[in-house]
Design a protein around this motif. Structure first.
Motif, PDB file in Angstrom:
ATOM      1  N   VAL A  18       2.334 -14.299  -7.767  1.00 60.75           N
ATOM      2  CA  VAL A  18       1.678 -13.421  -7.978  1.00 60.75           C
ATOM      3  C   VAL A  18       1.262 -13.109  -9.510  1.00 60.75           C
ATOM      4  N   ASP A  19       0.250 -12.567  -9.704  1.00 63.72           N
ATOM      5  CA  ASP A  19      -0.322 -12.783 -11.235  1.00 63.72           C
ATOM      6  C   ASP A  19      -0.788 -11.516 -11.809  1.00 63.72           C
ATOM      7  N   GLY A  20      -0.234 -10.783 -12.591  1.00 65.62           N
ATOM      8  CA  GLY A  20      -0.675  -9.490 -13.197  1.00 65.62           C
ATOM      9  C   GLY A  20      -1.185  -8.304 -12.280  1.00 65.62           C
ATOM     10  N   LEU A  21      -0.297  -8.016 -11.173  1.00 66.81           N
ATOM     11  CA  LEU A  21      -0.629  -6.886 -10.112  1.00 66.81           C
ATOM     12  C   LEU A  21      -0.297  -5.604 -10.843  1.00 66.81           C
ATOM     13  N   SER A  22      -1.472  -4.838 -10.441  1.00 68.40           N
ATOM     14  CA  SER A  22      -1.348  -3.385 -10.837  1.00 68.40           C
ATOM     15  C   SER A  22      -2.045  -2.443  -9.980  1.00 68.40           C
ATOM     16  N   PHE A  23      -1.063  -1.864  -9.211  1.00 68.81           N
ATOM     17  CA  PHE A  23      -1.551  -0.636  -8.316  1.00 68.81           C
ATOM     18  C   PHE A  23      -0.651   0.235  -8.074  1.00 68.81           C
ATOM     19  N   GLU A  24      -1.076   1.161  -7.008  1.00 66.55           N
ATOM     20  CA  GLU A  24      -0.221   2.194  -6.948  1.00 66.55           C
ATOM     21  C   GLU A  24      -0.347   2.816  -5.356  1.00 66.55           C
ATOM     22  N   VAL A  25       0.840   3.137  -4.817  1.00 66.02           N
ATOM     23  CA  VAL A  25       0.915   3.378  -3.408  1.00 66.02           C
ATOM     24  C   VAL A  25       1.436   4.776  -3.548  1.00 66.02           C
ATOM     25  N   ALA A  26       0.549   5.872  -3.046  1.00 67.38           N
ATOM     26  CA  ALA A  26       0.838   7.297  -3.162  1.00 67.38           C
ATOM     27  C   ALA A  26       1.945   7.957  -2.138  1.00 67.38           C
ATOM     28  N   GLU A  27       2.721   8.793  -2.290  1.00 65.16           N
ATOM     29  CA  GLU A  27       3.573   9.191  -1.413  1.00 65.16           C
ATOM     30  C   GLU A  27       3.122   9.751  -0.134  1.00 65.16           C
TER      31      GLU A  27
END
Length: 360
Positions: A18-27
């Motif tokens: 994986v390369d430079g992953l940026s993401f968010e999973v909300a509660e």
């Protein structure tokens, strides 16, 4: 709840998973990671519980950098469900389900009570199945036990790696529906890995579509199907993506048609046909101008908020060419009629970013 900040995983042989992953999973959100084999989606998931350590970047769990946490304690805070389930063959179903609470030092009676509660929640009566062993269960039943075991210590996060891939299509769809029902009750933060786009669309509040080691698009199922971000995503979701949108588009009041309404015991309106309602506003049948004194059975109503996929299937199963639609928020009262033209209108609205299924 889960935040990736420029996360990369590079192996000693030079392979970048994986390369430079940026993401968010909300509660409370269920995010599906979908893509071809070897694209990095399982590596992404395993970095959350540190079964794989990132080479660069940070992963935060509820605001805390997981690299500073003890890996064993971290894993006991995270439920983990895999395709092969991984039940202990020499332990009963109740004992398997109580595994993590026991490791956390719960008293035996409390751990068993929690295990029984979870088995009941996933549809396995503990009085019937609790003393059985894994080999005595079907594949679908073992998968349910795996979900119950993952939830036993009430973890805030649930990781699922191809959880329904080892069962036949009929059982898979049933398990998916049961899991959605369960998720509506427990509202865990879920990362679910799958290679099956249909499953990703059916289950995900949002979908991360993977290319090779990168996320090509991270959006709701309706957006991914209706507005692919790149040619790669368009190719991945397929030329039939309009049909797939049926599963993520809701039956909405704007898609309905008004037809004349007759009330039980009253004269029929002067119209080719009309829907008959009882005193409480619920569908009783329909009338034809040819036989205004004979109430005919109406097709089975569908509720507002059902998917267009369900609605179209119901339309195809009857010869009426229409379905009565009811409002579950208003005691099941009739609100209008859905026709094939209404299905088409709802799909066009969804393509404009309207009328999609709300978060499950």
């Amino acid at each position: 709840m889960i935040r990736f900040e420029q996360v990369t995983k590079r192996y000693a042989d030079g392979t970048t998973a994986v390369d430079g992953l940026s993401f968010e999973v909300a509660e409370g959100e269920l995010v599906t990671l979908v893509g071809p084999s070897g694209c990095g989606k399982t590596t992404t998931m395993k970095m959350v519980n540190r079964l794989v350590e990132p080479t660069e970047g940070r992963i935060l769990l509820d605001g805390e950098d997981i690299s500073t946490m003890d890996p064993v304690r971290l894993r006991r805070r995270i439920g983990y469900v895999i395709q092969q389930v991984g039940l202990f063959p020499h332990r009963t179903i109740l004992e398997n389900t109580a595994t993590v609470p026991a490791l956390l030092g719960w008293k035996k009676a409390r751990a068993r009570a929690r295990a029984a509660e979870l088995l009941d929640l996933v549809g396995l009566d503990p009085a019937v199945y609790g003393d059985r062993y894994p080999e005595q269960l079907s594949g679908g039943q073992r998968q349910r036990v795996g979900v119950a075991r993952a939830l036993a210590a009430d973890p805030p996060v649930l990781l699922m790696d191809e959880p329904f891939g080892a069962v036949d299509p009929v059982v898979r769809e049933r398990l998916q529906n049961e899991f959605l029902k369960l998720q509506s009750q427990v509202r865990k933060t879920v990362l679910l890995v799958t290679h099956d786009l249909e499953e990703a669309v059916r289950l995900g509040d949002r979908i991360a579509v993977y290319g090779q080691g990168r996320i090509e698009q991270f959006a709701t199922p309706a957006t991914v199907l209706g507005a692919p971000a790149t040619p790669y995503v368009a190719d991945f979701v397929g030329a039939d993506r309009s049909l797939k949108r049926l599963s993520v588009t809701a039956v909405d009041a704007s898609a309905l048609e008004e037809v004349p309404v007759a009330r039980t015991g009253h004269a029929a309106p002067n119209a080719p046909w009309s829907v008959v309602l009882d005193a409480d506003g619920r569908v009783e049948g329909w009338l034809s101008a040819d036989e205004p004194d004979r109430t005919r059975p109406a097709p089975e109503p569908i509720p507002l908020g059902a998917s267009l996929r369900e609605a179209l299937a119901a339309l195809l199963q009857n010869d009426a060419g229409w379905l009565p639609v009811t409002d579950p928020a208003d005691g099941g009262r009739y609100v209008g009629v859905l026709t094939p033209a209404g299905v088409h209108r709802a799909l066009r609205a969804a393509a404009s970013g309207e009328t999609t299924l709300s978060s499950r």
